[in-house]
Design an enzyme around this catalytic site. Structure first.
Site, PDB file in Angstrom:
ATOM      1  N   HIS A 186       2.830   5.692  -1.116  1.00  0.00           N
ATOM      2  CA  HIS A 186       2.611   4.645  -2.113  1.00  0.00           C
ATOM      3  C   HIS A 186       1.281   4.873  -2.822  1.00  0.00           C
ATOM      4  CE1 HIS A 186       6.006   2.183  -0.797  1.00  0.00           C
ATOM      5  NE2 HIS A 186       5.718   1.319  -1.743  1.00  0.00           N
ATOM      6  N   HIS A 233      -0.456   0.715   6.256  1.00  0.00           N
ATOM      7  CA  HIS A 233      -1.276   1.917   6.293  1.00  0.00           C
ATOM      8  C   HIS A 233      -2.700   1.567   6.685  1.00  0.00           C
ATOM      9  CE1 HIS A 233       1.625   4.730   4.581  1.00  0.00           C
ATOM     10  NE2 HIS A 233       1.938   3.807   3.697  1.00  0.00           N
TER      11      HIS A 233
END
Length: 419
Positions: A186, A233
């Site tokens: 991402h 993350h």
């Protein structure tokens, strides 16, 4: 050696899930009561999918804690606004972990940032760019996006770092929880697309450079921070994704024109494109357990191959979607109500065609692949996790979508007078 030790300590510091949890608390995100106590009890659970946090790192055990958004421990929640994470139907994740947040604005803002790296954004952004703005620019953006995402997904499955441990991290999203974490694709996409858009469009389009820099910076920052906010993350994953995307841009930006010209003009380009992308999808992965990574990579490669083949057919048939050279540099100053209305109508009709194409190809390719490879298709979810089904289904379906994006839909626009 001293420098290496410092870098290792810095990496360990940035990978600490407590940093993610601290950022979430700063933004008003809270998990169930007993969240901290549940962290120690989680080590007793068995292994989960690829992205699950390693129990051995936290409790000295073997394997993973509960993961996948399931939280051992209390059911009570603070009396703030409650939500449930979006689940992935392929991974058996039930999304049962509730969370609460004190700021709906930040939740929706970072949810928007996350969507800037998801399929919904891609199926709106790339078609809008190609059909309404500049097909030249759109083709090159897709070339860069394919390579950035492909290399990022492959790197994940080489490094095999887990997602941040939960708890202490609150999982606001579990859709990609089965994938590994390093680097954040991402963050790579959220860095590569705005920077590539700036590099390719400046000079071709008339706009202030400062405006382009601010837009690219805000886009990148929003996507990167959203992955930490969502608990998917660590800080290190996001920074690595950001730097990795810049490195790929530096390497591939000078050759994008050569790749695009090859796709358009070389006689045997479609055969080479299809073979190369298919080979990359087949030989790139040796997964220890199934994850969404392989299918997503095949999807990206198929889309890139379809767009490249559609561009080649356009060129061979003389259907030029690029703005005439005499109109360069392009400007948004000529925007009128009629032009805007046609743009929205093209997007609406075109996306409907793409979605119908996707559904039709999905219905056709999954049973066909199961029949060819003699795989039971009573349980479609299980069948789709098999490589023999997953790769051809994703590659053919999204290859057809990409081809429709570049050739079928523009031909339809020409036929109905919307070109």
């Amino acid at each position: 050696m001293a420098l290496c030790r410092r870098l290792a300590r810095l990496a360990a510091h940035l990978q600490d899930p407590q940093k993610v949890a601290a950022f979430q608390r700063l933004c008003g995100v809270e998990g169930p009561s007993g969240w901290a106590d549940a962290e120690q009890r989680a080590g007793a659970r068995g292994p989960v999918a690829n992205g699950g946090p390693p129990a051995a790192e936290r409790a000295g055990g073997q394997g993973h804690p509960a993961g996948n958004g399931t939280v051992p421990g209390g059911d009570g929640l603070p009396q703030q606004w409650r939500r449930r994470p979006r689940r992935n139907s392929l991974t058996e994740e039930d999304g049962s972990q509730e969370f609460s947040t004190r700021s709906r604005f930040l939740y929706y803002l970072f949810s928007l940032g996350t969507e800037l790296g998801n399929e919904l954004f891609y199926i709106l952004f790339f078609p809008f760019c190609i059909w309404n703005l500049d097909a030249w620019l759109g083709r090159r953006l897709i070339i860069i996006w394919v390579w950035v995402m492909y290399l990022g997904q492959c790197t994940k499955d080489v490094i095999r770092w887990p997602r941040p441990a939960s708890p202490p991290v609150v999982k606001l999203e579990v859709f990609y929880n089965s994938e590994y974490s390093m680097p954040s694709t991402h963050a790579m996409s959220g860095t590569a697309i705005p920077l590539a858009l700036l590099l390719l469009s400046y000079g071709r389009w008339q706009y202030p450079l400062l405006f382009g820099l601010i837009l690219a910076f805000c886009w990148c920052l929003l996507v990167c921070c959203s992955r930490i906010y969502m608990g998917m993350h660590s800080v290190l994953d996001v920074i690595a994704g950001f730097l990795y995307a810049i490195l790929i841009l530096v390497v591939f930006h000078p050759v994008v024109d050569l790749i695009d010209n090859f796709n358009l003009t070389y006689k045997y380009a479609p055969l080479i494109i299809i073979s190369l992308h298919l080979a990359l999808g087949i030989f790139s992965f040796t997964l220890d357990t199934w994850s969404t990574s392989r299918g997503d990579t095949a999807q990206i490669l198929g889309c890139g191959a379809g767009v490249a083949c559609g561009s080649h057919v356009n060129y061979m048939m003389g259907l030029n979607l690029d703005p005439p050279p005499k109109t360069l540099p392009l400007s948004l100053s000529s925007l009128t109500v009629t032009v805007f209305g046609k743009a929205i109508l093209r997007l609406l009709i075109g996306v409907i065609v793409l979605l119908l194409t996707k559904v039709a190809m999905k219905k056709a390719t999954i049973p066909l692949a199961c029949k060819i490879f003699r795989i039971p298709h009573d349980d479609v979810r299980k069948a789709r996790q098999r490589m023999e089904v997953e790769l051809p289904y994703r590659y053919i379906t999204y290859g057809t979508v990409g081809f429709s994006l570049m050739f079928i839909v523009p031909c339809l626009f020409h036929f109905i007078g919307l070109s």
